[in-house]
Design an enzyme around this catalytic site. Structure first.
Site, PDB file in Angstrom:
ATOM      1  N   ASN A 238       0.930  -1.246   0.502  1.00 17.34           N
ATOM      2  CA  ASN A 238      -0.225   0.319  -0.138  1.00 17.34           C
ATOM      3  C   ASN A 238       1.107   1.054  -0.094  1.00 17.34           C
ATOM      4  O   ASN A 238       1.605   1.094  -0.408  1.00 17.34           O
ATOM      5  CB  ASN A 238      -1.119   0.066   1.189  1.00 17.34           C
ATOM      6  CG  ASN A 238      -0.172  -0.450   2.076  1.00 17.34           C
ATOM      7  OD1 ASN A 238       0.549   0.639   3.016  1.00 17.34           O
ATOM      8  ND2 ASN A 238      -0.066  -0.832   2.747  1.00 17.34           N
TER       9      ASN A 238
ATOM     10  N   ALA B 156       1.520   1.097  11.573  1.00 22.60           N
ATOM     11  CA  ALA B 156       1.999   0.579  10.335  1.00 22.60           C
ATOM     12  C   ALA B 156       0.345   0.425   9.214  1.00 22.60           C
ATOM     13  O   ALA B 156      -0.421   0.095  10.189  1.00 22.60           O
ATOM     14  CB  ALA B 156       2.506  -0.777  10.484  1.00 22.60           C
TER      15      ALA B 156
ATOM     16  N   LYS C 288     -13.985   1.462  15.111  1.00 16.87           N
ATOM     17  CA  LYS C 288     -12.876   1.243  15.783  1.00 16.87           C
ATOM     18  C   LYS C 288     -12.080   1.175  17.016  1.00 16.87           C
ATOM     19  O   LYS C 288     -11.229   0.088  17.920  1.00 16.87           O
ATOM     20  CB  LYS C 288     -11.688   2.025  14.751  1.00 16.87           C
ATOM     21  CG  LYS C 288     -11.017   0.683  13.929  1.00 16.87           C
ATOM     22  CD  LYS C 288     -10.312   1.103  12.736  1.00 16.87           C
ATOM     23  CE  LYS C 288     -11.245   0.416  11.430  1.00 16.87           C
ATOM     24  NZ  LYS C 288     -10.880   1.332   9.732  1.00 16.87           N
TER      25      LYS C 288
HETATM   26  O1  C5P Z   1      -9.095  -1.852  10.704  1.00 19.90           O
HETATM   27  P1  C5P Z   1      -8.371  -1.298  10.128  1.00 19.90           P
HETATM   28  O2  C5P Z   1      -6.796  -1.429   9.251  1.00 19.90           O
HETATM   29  O3  C5P Z   1      -8.691   0.538   9.822  1.00 19.90           O
HETATM   30  O4  C5P Z   1      -7.126  -0.424  11.427  1.00 19.90           O
HETATM   31  C1  C5P Z   1      -6.142   0.331  12.240  1.00 19.90           C
HETATM   32  C2  C5P Z   1      -5.477   0.364  12.731  1.00 19.90           C
HETATM   33  O5  C5P Z   1      -5.031  -1.339  13.101  1.00 19.90           O
HETATM   34  C3  C5P Z   1      -3.874   0.381  12.754  1.00 19.90           C
HETATM   35  O6  C5P Z   1      -3.337   1.270  13.649  1.00 19.90           O
HETATM   36  C4  C5P Z   1      -2.963  -0.058  12.460  1.00 19.90           C
HETATM   37  O7  C5P Z   1      -2.218  -0.403  12.682  1.00 19.90           O
HETATM   38  C5  C5P Z   1      -3.560  -1.467  12.953  1.00 19.90           C
HETATM   39  N1  C5P Z   1      -3.362  -2.663  12.610  1.00 19.90           N
HETATM   40  C6  C5P Z   1      -3.087  -4.157  13.299  1.00 19.90           C
HETATM   41  N2  C5P Z   1      -3.261  -5.351  11.836  1.00 19.90           N
HETATM   42  C7  C5P Z   1      -4.131  -5.288  11.185  1.00 19.90           C
HETATM   43  C8  C5P Z   1      -4.900  -4.132  10.291  1.00 19.90           C
HETATM   44  C9  C5P Z   1      -4.795  -2.827  11.294  1.00 19.90           C
HETATM   45  O8  C5P Z   1      -2.719  -3.796  14.218  1.00 19.90           O
HETATM   46  N3  C5P Z   1      -4.111  -6.194  10.313  1.00 19.90           N
END
Ligand code: C5P
Length: 397
Positions: free
Chosen positions: A208, A273, A336
């Site tokens: 990404n 991240a 969230k």
């Molecule tokens: O669900 P979403 O991707 O929008 O959430 C964002 C948050 O969750 C960020 O802090 C991202 O670093 C974390 N995240 C994570 N593991 C994932 C996806 C997102 O820790 N697989």
């Protein structure tokens, strides 16, 4: 950060003295006043006139020179310093300062100043590894000096080994950090940053647009404020911040395992991240060929949600995350936060100018479980500071 600050720059006599010229210009460009002190041997390598011209200040060289100014020069320099940096620092200068010898302008100012010290040694590997030099470095560290350890590589004398003056960007980072209050001393911070890479075959991957700038700024600011910082970094083009333990990872699964392991010894975990939500179920062993096809299907499977797993595993830690929304910022962010069990969420609105991917600035709304949301805007470093303030304040409760 350096704007309006005075950096007293001690230059001692090694071949790397010429690199202090560029450091002088870098500091000036960032708005700092630079006052250079050279040892006699440094003046054999580089002309004081070069430093005088670049710093736009007189260069202090001789303890007993007649000056137009009535002030006692070594004391006024010692008091003027917001940071006292020695770049490069020879074995001789390190030895003098560690052992309280003040027999020239540089070592006398070092003795008199109360400013934080940044020392960047540069010398032959044999000298650097000498027990006396190592002991002296330890002594200076125990007194709170920031030592920017030399890098390895080919040295001017032809030897290959440790002793090269570290990159100037790294030294500049350490000087900037020395200006900060150490209000996060004793706090261990884990930051995840950058984009993950999900392999499709040996040459292709899914990723990404994350550049890692926000996570790196968090790691840098926390370290500047005295925290012990681990940075678990996906793909970025950034130089790791000075003094931060950086662990490089590739995929979301790598990041998951590495972060979970390091979370155990952390007090604050900040997930900045951009983790891929899905990865290919199978990674092709060989490069996928076109073979006359006009379309192919790659089946994806869900990656673990790292921050949620960290929350579940370590309920006592302070856990923070980010989210990026294009609509209903407040509701989506709160939702969230609850779903992932976060103590803090910093919400980026992708619709706002100067926020989000790749920019040097950001605008976020920071939500916690108590009180009103806080708006933070400015450079990513400034935004990082606001987030760290909130994390630290909540940690102390
Ligand atoms: O669900 P979403 O991707 O929008 O959430 C964002 C948050 O969750 C960020 O802090 C991202 O670093 C974390 N995240 C994570 N593991 C994932 C996806 C997102 O820790 N697989």
């Amino acid at each position: 950060m350096l704007e309006g600050k005075t950096i007293v720059l001690g230059v001692s006599g090694g071949i790397a003295a010429y690199r202090a010229l560029e450091l002088t210009s870098m500091l000036k460009k960032r708005g700092a006043a630079v006052k250079v002190i050279m040892t006699k041997s440094a003046a054999e390598f580089v002309s004081p006139l070069s430093f005088r011209t670049l710093s736009q200040n007189p260069v202090a060289l001789d303890m007993f020179a007649e000056t137009d100014c009535w002030e006692v020069e070594h004391i006024s320099l010692a008091k003027a310093a917001d940071v006292f940096a020695i770049v490069p620092a020879t074995a001789n200068v390190i030895g003098k300062i560690a052992n309280g010898i003040a027999d020239d302008m540089l070592s006398t100012v070092a003795m008199a100043t109360r400013a934080p010290m940044v020392i960047a040694p540069a010398m032959n590997t044999g000298m650097f590894e000498n027990e006396a030099v190592q002991k002296n470095i330890e002594t200076l560290m125990s007194r709170g000096a920031e030592i920017v350890m030399p890098a390895s590589g080919r040295l001017a004398c032809g030897d290959v080994g440790r002793g090269r003056l570290e990159n100037l960007d790294v030294i500049l980072d350490a000087v900037s950090g020395a200006l900060r209050k150490k209000d996060m001393t004793g706090i261990r911070v884990l930051v995840t940053a950058g984009a993950t890479r999900e392999a499709i075959d040996p040459v292709r991957y899914i990723t990404n647009h994350s550049t890692g700038k926000m996570g790196y700024a968090l790691a840098q600011a926390a370290r500047h404020r005295g925290a012990e910082v681990t940075l678990v970094s996906g793909m970025t083009n950034l130089t790791p911040p000075y003094g931060v333990k950086t662990v490089d990872v590739v995929s979301a699964l790598d990041m998951y395992h590495t972060s979970l392991k390091h979370a155990e010894n952390s007090d604050i975990i900040i997930s900045a991240a951009a983790v891929a939500d899905f990865r290919p179920i199978e990674v092709a062993e060989n490069k996928i060929k076109k073979d006359g096809r006009t379309s192919i299907e790659i089946e994806l499977t869900e990656n673990p949600d790292i921050i949620s797993e960290i929350r579940k595993t370590y309920p006592e830690k302070f856990v923070a995350g980010f989210c990026m929304e294009t609509e209903n910022l407040i509701e989506n962010a709160r939702d969230k936060m609850e779903k992932k069990g976060l103590d803090l969420i910093a919400a980026n609105s992708l619709c706002e100018e100067g926020a989000g991917f790749g920019t040097d600035t950001n605008r976020v709304t920071v939500f916690t479980n108590e009180g009103e949301p806080v708006l933070a805007g400015g450079s990513k470093y400034e935004v990082a500071d606001v987030i760290l303030d909130i994390c630290t304040a909540n940690l102390k409760k």
